[in-house]
Structures are given as structure tokens and as C-alpha cells.
Scaffold this active site. Sequence first.
Site, PDB file in Angstrom:
ATOM      1  N   LYS A  13      20.373 -64.539  -2.193  1.00 42.51           N
ATOM      2  CA  LYS A  13      18.960 -64.132  -2.329  1.00 42.51           C
ATOM      3  C   LYS A  13      18.085 -65.274  -2.828  1.00 42.51           C
ATOM      4  O   LYS A  13      17.031 -65.555  -2.270  1.00 42.51           O
ATOM      5  CB  LYS A  13      18.801 -62.976  -3.332  1.00 42.51           C
ATOM      6  CG  LYS A  13      19.611 -61.760  -3.055  1.00 42.51           C
ATOM      7  CD  LYS A  13      19.400 -60.726  -4.162  1.00 42.51           C
ATOM      8  CE  LYS A  13      19.830 -61.208  -5.516  1.00 42.51           C
ATOM      9  NZ  LYS A  13      21.165 -60.848  -5.974  1.00 42.51           N
ATOM     10  N   ARG A 160      25.069 -71.566 -14.979  1.00 41.70           N
ATOM     11  CA  ARG A 160      24.416 -70.523 -15.765  1.00 41.70           C
ATOM     12  C   ARG A 160      25.413 -69.901 -16.720  1.00 41.70           C
ATOM     13  O   ARG A 160      26.583 -69.777 -16.400  1.00 41.70           O
ATOM     14  CB  ARG A 160      23.886 -69.446 -14.814  1.00 41.70           C
ATOM     15  CG  ARG A 160      22.412 -69.591 -14.535  1.00 41.70           C
ATOM     16  CD  ARG A 160      21.981 -68.711 -13.403  1.00 41.70           C
ATOM     17  NE  ARG A 160      22.431 -67.329 -13.548  1.00 41.70           N
ATOM     18  CZ  ARG A 160      22.195 -66.399 -12.629  1.00 41.70           C
ATOM     19  NH1 ARG A 160      21.529 -66.713 -11.528  1.00 41.70           N
ATOM     20  NH2 ARG A 160      22.611 -65.170 -12.799  1.00 41.70           N
TER      21      ARG A 160
END
Length: 219
Positions: A13, A160
Site C-alpha cells: 500500500k 521500523r
Amino acid sequence: MRLLLMGAPGAGKGTQAALLKNAYNIPHVSTGDMFREAIKLDSELGRKVKAYMDKGELVPDSVTVEVMADRLAKDDCKDGFLLDGYPRTLKQGQELDLLLKRLNIKLDKVFNFVVKEEILIRRILGRRVCKKCGAGYHVDTLKPKVEGVCDVCGGELISRKDDTYETIKNRISVYEKQTKPLVEYYEKQDLLVELDGSKDLNETFVEIKDILGGMNDHN
Ligand code: ADP
Ligand code: ZN
């Protein structure tokens, strides 16, 4: 153009969003990015969402819905937006519909990226992001020119905090349980387009542009 991108973590995405944002000149509204920014700033919102994000749990709807209502009311969203990572629960979907109704606007399309779990895990584990500007990279498929250094700004590339194996597994199961019901929700509204998210990212981008190309004067 008002678009919504759906799919499990790692489905692609964010990558498509970065491309679409430039092609259609619409703001990329990502709840994940907004929350990460808030954590970085150590704002009240940041302190509220940090524990959930670190575990790979969803931030409570009450928090997320309000943040998004504020964000979508901003001026830059007037002529269109690209939602990435919102809605993620049926409740958020219903709240978004209420908001759109109030603003007297409609979504144009919802794209759902479908990818097998083993590919998702491999993708997420190889994902790197620039600490400074947020640009995305991958150790196998989207390498920077110099290892560990951002092509755009020279910043340091990091993983992350929630991209560990355990957290990924949890995020995928959260997706299956809480977010998947939205696929049917948008199918019923005749907005859903399913995309094979395991394909080459440029190929997918062309596919999306073809679908949207028939819809208005952009290309
Ligand atoms: P990914 O799709 O790879 O999980 P995101 O950046 O979209 O990455 O989301 C990261 C985290 O941010 C989620 O695991 C969750 O904790 C929080 N989050 C993002 N969007 C939402 C949302 N719509 N509702 C609740 N929590 C969210
Ligand atoms: Zn950078």
C-alpha cells in the site's frame, strides 16, 4: 480523486501510495505515518498510541476516528485524498461513511492488495525506511545506491520498530480478524478492486492507472 488502499501489512500500500500521490497530486493520508510522527514528537497523541503500535495492535477506534475526522477536514483534502491504512475496522468504515456523507463526497475506488502471508513476512523483514524523510526501501528489491543511506536525503535507513517477526505475525492476524470484513463492506458498495500485490510494483501501478484512467481527466 478519492481513493482508499487496503491490504495486509507489507502488501504494498505504502509503495503504491507514494507513486499515486505524485501522479494524481492528492495528499497521502496514512494513519500509520501520522501515528509514527506523533510518537516522534512525543505529543499527547503519540503517547496514547505508542504501546499499541509497538505490539502490532490496532489503536482504539475512538482515537483513530477522531484523528482522521480532523485530518480529512483539512483544506488539502478538499479535492481528493489517498487513504492508506484507514479504515481498518468495520466501525472505522462506518464512521468514514458518515463523515463522507456529511462532507457530501464519495470514494471513487477502493484497492485491495492481496498477497500470501509468507511473502508479506519476507517483505516486511527486509523493509527499511529513512529516519529523516521517511522514504521506503527494501534490502532485496529496492536497494539504495549506498547501503544504509537514503538516496533522497542522505539520512540513515532503519527498520521500523514494529517490523519484527513476532509483531508482524500479530499484525497479520489482526488484519485477518479486524480488517478483512471491510473487503466485503466495500464489495457491497461496488467500490472494490482486487489487485495481486505480489506483482512487480511498476506493473501494479500501471494497472491502477488504467483503472483510474477511465474515470476522469487525469492519467
Ligand atoms: P502496516 O500496514 O505495515 O501494519 P501502518 O503504518 O499502516 O503499517 O500501521 C502501523 C500501526 O499503526 C498498526 O499496527 C496500528 O498499530 C497503527 N494503525 C495504523 N492505522 C490504524 C487504524 N486505521 N486503526 C488503528 N490502528 C492503526
Ligand atoms: Zn531520506
